[in-house]
Design a protein around this motif. Structure first.
Motif, mmCIF file in Angstrom:
data_model
loop_
_atom_site.group_PDB
_atom_site.id
_atom_site.type_symbol
_atom_site.label_atom_id
_atom_site.label_comp_id
_atom_site.label_asym_id
_atom_site.label_seq_id
_atom_site.Cartn_x
_atom_site.Cartn_y
_atom_site.Cartn_z
ATOM 1 N N PHE A 92 -11.795 -12.512 -25.602
ATOM 2 C CA PHE A 92 -11.947 -11.691 -24.397
ATOM 3 C C PHE A 92 -11.341 -10.309 -24.607
ATOM 4 C CE2 PHE A 92 -7.843 -13.828 -23.734
ATOM 5 C CZ PHE A 92 -7.020 -12.752 -23.415
ATOM 6 N N GLU A 93 -11.731 -9.396 -23.735
ATOM 7 C CA GLU A 93 -11.171 -8.049 -23.666
ATOM 8 C C GLU A 93 -11.036 -7.703 -22.190
ATOM 9 O OE1 GLU A 93 -9.685 -4.425 -25.202
ATOM 10 O OE2 GLU A 93 -10.401 -6.139 -26.381
ATOM 11 N N ILE A 94 -9.809 -7.444 -21.757
ATOM 12 C CA ILE A 94 -9.542 -7.172 -20.346
ATOM 13 C C ILE A 94 -8.782 -5.868 -20.198
ATOM 14 C CG2 ILE A 94 -8.301 -7.951 -18.267
ATOM 15 C CD1 ILE A 94 -8.638 -10.814 -19.254
ATOM 16 N N LYS A 95 -9.201 -5.044 -19.236
ATOM 17 C CA LYS A 95 -8.444 -3.869 -18.825
ATOM 18 C C LYS A 95 -8.379 -3.870 -17.303
ATOM 19 C CE LYS A 95 -9.956 -0.899 -22.659
ATOM 20 N NZ LYS A 95 -10.643 0.370 -23.022
ATOM 21 N N TYR A 96 -7.259 -3.439 -16.783
ATOM 22 C CA TYR A 96 -7.199 -3.215 -15.342
ATOM 23 C C TYR A 96 -6.202 -2.106 -15.054
ATOM 24 C CZ TYR A 96 -2.907 -6.116 -15.091
ATOM 25 O OH TYR A 96 -1.644 -6.618 -15.257
ATOM 26 N N ALA A 97 -6.362 -1.484 -13.897
ATOM 27 C CA ALA A 97 -5.475 -0.404 -13.502
ATOM 28 C C ALA A 97 -5.483 -0.288 -11.987
ATOM 29 C CB ALA A 97 -5.903 0.918 -14.135
ATOM 30 N N TRP A 98 -4.365 0.148 -11.445
ATOM 31 C CA TRP A 98 -4.287 0.332 -9.998
ATOM 32 C C TRP A 98 -3.119 1.231 -9.642
ATOM 33 C CZ3 TRP A 98 -0.016 -1.350 -7.126
ATOM 34 C CH2 TRP A 98 0.892 -2.159 -7.825
ATOM 35 N N ASP A 99 -3.217 1.849 -8.488
ATOM 36 C CA ASP A 99 -2.105 2.563 -7.872
ATOM 37 C C ASP A 99 -2.289 2.444 -6.358
ATOM 38 O OD1 ASP A 99 -4.080 4.397 -7.193
ATOM 39 O OD2 ASP A 99 -3.349 5.971 -8.530
ATOM 40 N N GLU A 100 -1.608 3.274 -5.591
ATOM 41 C CA GLU A 100 -1.694 3.148 -4.136
ATOM 42 C C GLU A 100 -3.103 3.382 -3.591
ATOM 43 O OE1 GLU A 100 0.284 1.788 -2.246
ATOM 44 O OE2 GLU A 100 2.297 2.637 -2.166
ATOM 45 N N SER A 101 -3.925 4.109 -4.323
ATOM 46 C CA SER A 101 -5.266 4.438 -3.833
ATOM 47 C C SER A 101 -6.293 3.343 -4.086
ATOM 48 C CB SER A 101 -5.744 5.739 -4.477
ATOM 49 O OG SER A 101 -5.894 5.580 -5.876
ATOM 50 N N GLY A 102 -5.998 2.392 -4.957
ATOM 51 C CA GLY A 102 -6.939 1.323 -5.275
ATOM 52 C C GLY A 102 -6.847 0.930 -6.730
ATOM 53 N N GLY A 103 -7.773 0.051 -7.154
ATOM 54 C CA GLY A 103 -7.724 -0.393 -8.542
ATOM 55 C C GLY A 103 -8.997 -1.078 -8.971
ATOM 56 N N TRP A 104 -9.079 -1.408 -10.255
ATOM 57 C CA TRP A 104 -10.268 -2.009 -10.822
ATOM 58 C C TRP A 104 -9.901 -2.941 -11.970
ATOM 59 C CZ3 TRP A 104 -10.320 -0.710 -15.934
ATOM 60 C CH2 TRP A 104 -9.689 0.482 -16.291
ATOM 61 N N LEU A 105 -10.866 -3.812 -12.319
ATOM 62 C CA LEU A 105 -10.723 -4.754 -13.420
ATOM 63 C C LEU A 105 -11.981 -4.705 -14.265
ATOM 64 C CD1 LEU A 105 -9.361 -7.296 -14.820
ATOM 65 C CD2 LEU A 105 -10.656 -8.668 -13.179
ATOM 66 N N LEU A 106 -11.817 -4.554 -15.572
ATOM 67 C CA LEU A 106 -12.926 -4.567 -16.526
ATOM 68 C C LEU A 106 -12.713 -5.746 -17.465
ATOM 69 C CD1 LEU A 106 -15.450 -3.066 -17.739
ATOM 70 C CD2 LEU A 106 -13.828 -1.879 -19.248
ATOM 71 N N ARG A 107 -13.626 -6.708 -17.420
ATOM 72 C CA ARG A 107 -13.515 -7.881 -18.296
ATOM 73 C C ARG A 107 -14.821 -8.073 -19.047
ATOM 74 N NH1 ARG A 107 -10.395 -13.396 -18.023
ATOM 75 N NH2 ARG A 107 -11.407 -14.431 -19.773
ATOM 76 N N ASP A 108 -14.724 -8.001 -20.367
ATOM 77 C CA ASP A 108 -15.889 -8.199 -21.238
ATOM 78 C C ASP A 108 -17.075 -7.360 -20.782
ATOM 79 O OD1 ASP A 108 -14.383 -10.040 -22.701
ATOM 80 O OD2 ASP A 108 -15.008 -11.708 -21.432
ATOM 81 N N GLY A 109 -16.800 -6.098 -20.431
ATOM 82 C CA GLY A 109 -17.863 -5.167 -20.073
ATOM 83 C C GLY A 109 -18.270 -5.173 -18.614
ATOM 84 N N GLU A 110 -17.770 -6.087 -17.809
ATOM 85 C CA GLU A 110 -18.122 -6.160 -16.390
ATOM 86 C C GLU A 110 -16.994 -5.570 -15.550
ATOM 87 O OE1 GLU A 110 -19.357 -9.972 -15.053
ATOM 88 O OE2 GLU A 110 -20.807 -10.260 -16.683
ATOM 89 N N LEU A 111 -17.341 -4.590 -14.740
ATOM 90 C CA LEU A 111 -16.365 -3.856 -13.940
ATOM 91 C C LEU A 111 -16.467 -4.249 -12.471
ATOM 92 C CD1 LEU A 111 -14.289 -1.423 -13.821
ATOM 93 C CD2 LEU A 111 -16.287 0.001 -13.266
ATOM 94 N N ARG A 112 -15.310 -4.420 -11.846
ATOM 95 C CA ARG A 112 -15.288 -4.625 -10.397
ATOM 96 C C ARG A 112 -14.026 -3.989 -9.831
ATOM 97 N NH1 ARG A 112 -11.770 -8.238 -8.239
ATOM 98 N NH2 ARG A 112 -10.791 -9.799 -9.609
ATOM 99 N N ASP A 113 -14.079 -3.635 -8.552
ATOM 100 C CA ASP A 113 -12.922 -3.092 -7.860
ATOM 101 C C ASP A 113 -12.037 -4.224 -7.353
ATOM 102 O OD1 ASP A 113 -13.744 -0.468 -8.198
ATOM 103 O OD2 ASP A 113 -14.867 -0.436 -6.307
#
Length: 252
Positions: A92-113
């Motif tokens: 797998f390959e996972i990235k995610y990021a967030w701060d007070e304004s919101g965030g997202w998750l990217l897993r194996d090429g699929e992105l969601r908020d």
């Protein structure tokens, strides 16, 4: 009677000094405050953590489902709620990021908020996170209360008097267990002996007590620069390659 009055004066002085020394907001009993001081001595100094606005860590990790071989990189905001993470494994390959304004998750090429509930949960636990508390306890500005816990630890309570964290130390101040308290998903970690990571001393390894995540620290780098100066958390499909580290601004 005279000796008794001297005893009361000495006791009052001890209590007064213990609280006045942390008059910015942090208070606690004498044992708890002494143990906090000892912990910061082993972590690399109170000043280092008080001035740190962000923190970079790299881990070699293990998860029961995937086994060994996970490389986990984190940038954490210590001043405001926020985080960037990248976890890589052959499966797998996972990235995610967030701060007070919101965030997202990217897993194996699929992105969601992140959903509103997920964001609320992340904000809630950020205030109880061990790295956040290192910074806040070192600064002494947040209105936290410490209470000694035997044999050699201390409990942290928030502004409402709610228990949020517990630190257990060896006799010479090394952290060997930490518990995050409150919420629906409390966690606890056991840590190995400390080792040198340049600016700081940190446990060599850690493992959650439920066996869900175990790791060795590879790099630990607190920074006096802001979280935003090190990473850009714009979602990948909206410009910058999501969360890429700003290498030209990173400290060596």
């Amino acid at each position: 009677m005279y000796r008794f009055r001297l005893f009361l004066i000495a006791l009052y002085s001890l209590l007064f000094v213990s609280n006045a020394a942390t008059a910015g907001g942090l208070v606690g009993d004498a044992k708890a405050l002494a143990r906090l001081d000892a912990m910061f001595e082993t972590l690399g100094g109170r000043d280092t953590w008080a001035s740190a606005r962000s923190l970079y860590t790299m881990e070699r990790a293990r998860h029961p489902k995937y086994g060994d071989g996970i490389v986990a990189v984190f940038w954490r905001d210590l001043a405001e709620p926020g985080e960037y993470a990248r976890m890589s494994h052959e499966k797998f390959e996972i990235k995610y990021a967030w701060d007070e304004s919101g965030g997202w998750l990217l897993r194996d090429g699929e992105l969601r908020d992140f959903s509103d509930d997920e964001m609320a949960e992340r904000r809630f636990y950020w205030h109880r996170e061990i790295y956040t508390l290192y910074h806040q306890l070192a600064q002494g500005k947040r209105k936290l209360t410490l209470k000694s816990v035997e044999p050699n630890g201390f409990l942290v309570m928030d502004e409402q008097g709610e228990k949020i964290s517990e630190f257990m130390l060896t006799a010479d101040g090394d952290l060997y267990m930490w518990r995050q308290l409150g919420g629906d998903d409390p966690v606890a970690y056991v840590y190995g002996p400390h080792k040198d990571f340049g600016k700081v001393s940190f446990p060599d390894w850690g493992t959650s007590t439920d066996g869900g995540w175990g790791f060795y620290y590879v790099q630990v780098k607190p920074s006096s620069k802001s979280f935003a100066s090190h990473v850009d958390i714009t979602p990948p499909n909206q410009g910058w390659a999501g969360g890429a580290i700003k290498k030209d601004q990173c400290e060596p």
